[in-house]
Design a protein around this motif. Structure first.
Motif, PDB file in Angstrom:
ATOM      1  N   GLU A 124       0.829  -1.207   0.000  1.00 21.41           N
ATOM      2  CA  GLU A 124       0.000   0.000   0.000  1.00 21.41           C
ATOM      3  C   GLU A 124       0.867   1.263   0.000  1.00 21.41           C
ATOM      4  O   GLU A 124       0.550   2.252  -0.676  1.00 21.41           O
ATOM      5  CB  GLU A 124      -0.920  -0.010   1.223  1.00 21.41           C
ATOM      6  CG  GLU A 124      -2.012  -1.074   1.185  1.00 21.41           C
ATOM      7  CD  GLU A 124      -3.003  -0.816   0.063  1.00 21.41           C
ATOM      8  OE1 GLU A 124      -3.336   0.364  -0.201  1.00 21.41           O
ATOM      9  OE2 GLU A 124      -3.427  -1.795  -0.579  1.00 21.41           O
ATOM     10  N   ILE A 125       1.968   1.243   0.736  1.00 25.49           N
ATOM     11  CA  ILE A 125       2.887   2.389   0.734  1.00 25.49           C
ATOM     12  C   ILE A 125       3.492   2.582  -0.647  1.00 25.49           C
ATOM     13  O   ILE A 125       3.583   3.711  -1.163  1.00 25.49           O
ATOM     14  CB  ILE A 125       3.996   2.179   1.788  1.00 25.49           C
ATOM     15  CG1 ILE A 125       3.399   2.242   3.203  1.00 25.49           C
ATOM     16  CG2 ILE A 125       5.103   3.219   1.638  1.00 25.49           C
ATOM     17  CD1 ILE A 125       4.386   1.878   4.293  1.00 25.49           C
ATOM     18  N   GLN A 126       3.878   1.471  -1.256  1.00 23.18           N
ATOM     19  CA  GLN A 126       4.461   1.544  -2.606  1.00 23.18           C
ATOM     20  C   GLN A 126       3.449   2.101  -3.604  1.00 23.18           C
ATOM     21  O   GLN A 126       3.805   2.929  -4.465  1.00 23.18           O
ATOM     22  CB  GLN A 126       4.929   0.148  -3.036  1.00 23.18           C
ATOM     23  CG  GLN A 126       5.641   0.130  -4.375  1.00 23.18           C
ATOM     24  CD  GLN A 126       6.170  -1.253  -4.709  1.00 23.18           C
ATOM     25  OE1 GLN A 126       6.384  -2.078  -3.824  1.00 23.18           O
ATOM     26  NE2 GLN A 126       6.382  -1.498  -5.991  1.00 23.18           N
ATOM     27  N   LEU A 127       2.201   1.702  -3.517  1.00 27.05           N
ATOM     28  CA  LEU A 127       1.172   2.208  -4.431  1.00 27.05           C
ATOM     29  C   LEU A 127       0.940   3.709  -4.225  1.00 27.05           C
ATOM     30  O   LEU A 127       0.750   4.467  -5.192  1.00 27.05           O
ATOM     31  CB  LEU A 127      -0.139   1.439  -4.202  1.00 27.05           C
ATOM     32  CG  LEU A 127      -0.139  -0.037  -4.637  1.00 27.05           C
ATOM     33  CD1 LEU A 127      -1.448  -0.704  -4.228  1.00 27.05           C
ATOM     34  CD2 LEU A 127       0.079  -0.148  -6.150  1.00 27.05           C
ATOM     35  N   THR A 128       0.964   4.139  -2.985  1.00 26.79           N
ATOM     36  CA  THR A 128       0.777   5.569  -2.703  1.00 26.79           C
ATOM     37  C   THR A 128       1.942   6.383  -3.247  1.00 26.79           C
ATOM     38  O   THR A 128       1.745   7.466  -3.839  1.00 26.79           O
ATOM     39  CB  THR A 128       0.636   5.784  -1.187  1.00 26.79           C
ATOM     40  OG1 THR A 128      -0.471   5.025  -0.691  1.00 26.79           O
ATOM     41  CG2 THR A 128       0.411   7.257  -0.872  1.00 26.79           C
ATOM     42  N   LEU A 129       3.177   5.890  -3.054  1.00 29.35           N
ATOM     43  CA  LEU A 129       4.346   6.577  -3.613  1.00 29.35           C
ATOM     44  C   LEU A 129       4.288   6.598  -5.132  1.00 29.35           C
ATOM     45  O   LEU A 129       4.701   7.585  -5.773  1.00 29.35           O
ATOM     46  CB  LEU A 129       5.634   5.895  -3.153  1.00 29.35           C
ATOM     47  CG  LEU A 129       6.007   6.079  -1.678  1.00 29.35           C
ATOM     48  CD1 LEU A 129       7.148   5.142  -1.297  1.00 29.35           C
ATOM     49  CD2 LEU A 129       6.400   7.527  -1.406  1.00 29.35           C
ATOM     50  N   ASN A 130       3.783   5.546  -5.703  1.00 32.51           N
ATOM     51  CA  ASN A 130       3.640   5.498  -7.159  1.00 32.51           C
ATOM     52  C   ASN A 130       2.681   6.590  -7.639  1.00 32.51           C
ATOM     53  O   ASN A 130       2.897   7.229  -8.685  1.00 32.51           O
ATOM     54  CB  ASN A 130       3.146   4.114  -7.579  1.00 32.51           C
ATOM     55  CG  ASN A 130       3.234   3.893  -9.082  1.00 32.51           C
ATOM     56  OD1 ASN A 130       4.315   3.931  -9.657  1.00 32.51           O
ATOM     57  ND2 ASN A 130       2.083   3.682  -9.717  1.00 32.51           N
TER      58      ASN A 130
END
Length: 593
Positions: A124-130
């Protein structure tokens, strides 16, 4: 020469008595075929012979015939080898079963295959940073707030996982100590079993001295020995007490005093009959010292002394209330031997107990049990063995999984904080160390971060600290954070090798969580496989033991018919003897009158 007139009646009568007793025993066996722990009984007999014939009263051509059967005793049918094998296998099964309980508790919050947990939080953190990597969204507080929320979710999960491990440790301690439960822990159970065995030892010996076999008491003692073997590794031995072991005060075996302990002696001091003195039972716990050498400590020493002189005890410390916060490394288990030991040959009135302490130190564990030796060892393995302490890396307990989470939390915080500091405006030409995003909740700094204390920097929450926007482009920091989420560690190429000292076994943050979950899954599967095998072997030994010691309705029915036939034959023999005697008395000498 005619034999004694009623000799035949005596022989037949002894046979009737013996077969009647055998039928009584068959009835006892059938009545208790479903009684837990009951051991099949049998009548042991011997032939009655002429032991001291008076030769000058006998015809030289006389053929000596016995006087029937003697009922020696009613005994249990047991195989000591199978008993030993059963208890050894019980230790292995109990170890695997207890370990399975512990690993299952860990799997409830660490098995990422069944739950949406820490691995998903990294995603979820990776998707938000994306979503944030677009330069137009860098200054949008909504996206930064969403990133902070996702990271808050991750830190909460890490905090909760650490709390769950602490709870599992406390539950494991409770299984040893009984603290916080309405049931006895292993320590109390062991002490209770030792007291019961001690009491049974005295009762059994008293009964046997007065000619009673005390078989039902022996059944109860055997059941308790089986139960004790599920907690700790034990060895059972039988021996004669010091007054009947065939040794005099100096330990000699060939003196008259030594012979008198075992045999009845005639006027010349020669033995003519062996004394039938009951055995004592000793229970020893087997363990390995720091050098790996096998040692033993006596927990039950026959019937010597009085009161609790013949039993040892086990103690655990500190209590849970004294250990706040909980620290598994402070636990120690102390086994005290009986006050008398070495077959009762103690020097002085009461020889002080020997003690063996099981505790974890910086260099390892002082004493250990042999591999897979009961539920107590399983609990100690889970509480103490972290996979890194010297000499105790043969198992992965709660400490191992806490260390894995701590490594993940510290590594993640180090990478995220370093990237954000480097991507934030400098102060006096140097990086501003206050621009970190993840903090140690205990002191508010970015140092000493673990799974238990990782949290969001309060300055980020109140708007003083933000995601860095310095660099050639305002989204450089976000791009670096995004790259950090997919990078494997150690990786000397990322950020000019700044994180080469971070080692996640060649995994990214999310994959390291999968890696840890896989270790747990493999440990669980391996243990469950061992548990199934151990139970199969245990059941096989139990079946073998039951085939000897258990009551079979078919076998008892067959015995009943055999004994009844023998009873009828002995009764018929008495009738025949009566007819012969009648002829001898009433008809002899009538011819020619």
């Amino acid at each position: 020469m005619l034999r004694a007139t009623f000799a035949g009646f005596s022989t037949a009568f002894s046979s009737v008595q013996a077969n009647q007793k055998r039928l009584d025993i068959v009835g006892q066996n059938i009545a208790n075929m479903n009684t837990p722990g009951y051991t099949r009984q049998e009548l042991r007999t011997s032939s009655l012979n002429h032991t001291h014939p008076v030769s000058h009263y006998m015809n030289g051509a006389e053929t000596v015939v016995g006087f029937g059967v003697h009922m020696d005793t009613v005994a249990q049918i047991r195989d000591p080898f199978l008993d030993s094998q059963y208890r050894n296998q019980m230790q292995k099964s109990s170890y695997s079963d207890s370990l399975n309980t512990s690993l299952t508790q860990l799997a409830r919050f660490l098995d990422e295959s069944d739950i949406s947990g820490i691995r998903n939080a990294f995603t979820e953190i990776q998707l938000t940073l994306n979503d944030m990597q677009d330069a137009s969204k860098i200054n949008d507080p909504i996206y930064e707030s969403e990133l902070r929320t996702k990271m808050q979710t991750l830190t909460n999960m890490l905090n909760d996982a650490d709390r769950q491990i602490t709870k599992a440790e406390k539950d494991e301690f409770s299984r040893l100590d009984g603290t916080g439960t309405n049931e006895n822990g292993a320590v109390q159970e062991i002490n209770d079993i030792l007291k019961q065995i001690s009491s049974l030892n005295r009762l059994i010996k008293d009964d046997q001295v007065f000619g009673q076999p005390a078989l039902e008491l022996m059944d109860e003692r055997n059941r308790l020995l089986d139960e004790l073997a599920s907690y700790i590794p034990i060895e059972i031995s039988y021996y004669k007490d010091a007054a009947h072991d065939g040794k005099d005060a100096a330990g000699n075996t060939n003196t008259q005093a030594a012979l008198n302990e075992i045999y009845h002696l005639d006027g010349n001091g020669d033995p003519f009959a062996k004394k039938d003195w009951p055995d004592d039972l000793r229970v020893e716990m087997v363990y390995q010292d720091a050098t790996g050498a096998t040692q033993r400590i006596t927990l039950v020493e026959g019937t010597i002394g009085s009161g609790t002189d013949n039993i040892g005890s086990v103690e655990i410390s500190p209590t849970l209330a004294d250990n706040d916060p909980f620290d598994a490394s402070k636990i120690n288990l102390t086994f005290n031997s009986s006050k008398y030991f070495d077959r009762g040959n103690a020097s002085g009135a009461i020889k002080p107990s020997e003690s063996v302490v099981f505790e974890k130190t910086a260099t390892g564990i002082t004493n250990q049990f042999p591999e897979h030796s009961g539920s107590v060892q399983s609990s100690l393995d889970m509480l103490w063995k972290d996979g890194s302490t010297p000499g105790v890396s043969d198992a992965r307990g709660y400490g191992f999984y806490r260390d894995q989470l701590d490594k993940l939390a510290e590594s993640f915080a180090t990478v995220i904080n370093t990237i954000n500091i480097k991507g934030s405006p400098q102060v006096n030409g140097a990086d501003d160390p206050t621009q970190y995003l993840l903090a140690n909740k205990d002191d508010g700094t970015s140092k000493g971060i673990t799974a238990a204390n990782i949290g969001i920097n309060s300055q980020w929450s109140n708007g003083t600290v933000h995601v860095g926007k310095s660099g050639e482009s305002s989204n450089d920091t976000v791009l670096n954070l995004l790259q950090a989420m997919t990078t494997t560690y150690p990786d000397n190429k990322f950020m000019d090798g700044s994180f080469a000292n971070i080692d996640l076994n060649g995994n990214s943050f999310g994959d390291f969580m999968n890696y840890t979950s896989t270790i747990l899954a493999n440990d669980t599967y391996s243990n469950q496989f061992s548990l199934k095998n151990n139970v199969v072997v245990l059941n096989g030994i139990q079946d073998s033991r039951d085939s000897i010691s258990g009551v079979s309705l078919d076998e008892e029915a067959a015995n009943m018919m055999v004994y009844m036939s023998a009873y009828n034959a002995a009764s018929r023999l008495m009738t025949t003897m009566d007819e012969a005697l009648n002829i001898l008395i009433n008809n002899t000498g009538l011819v020619g009158r």
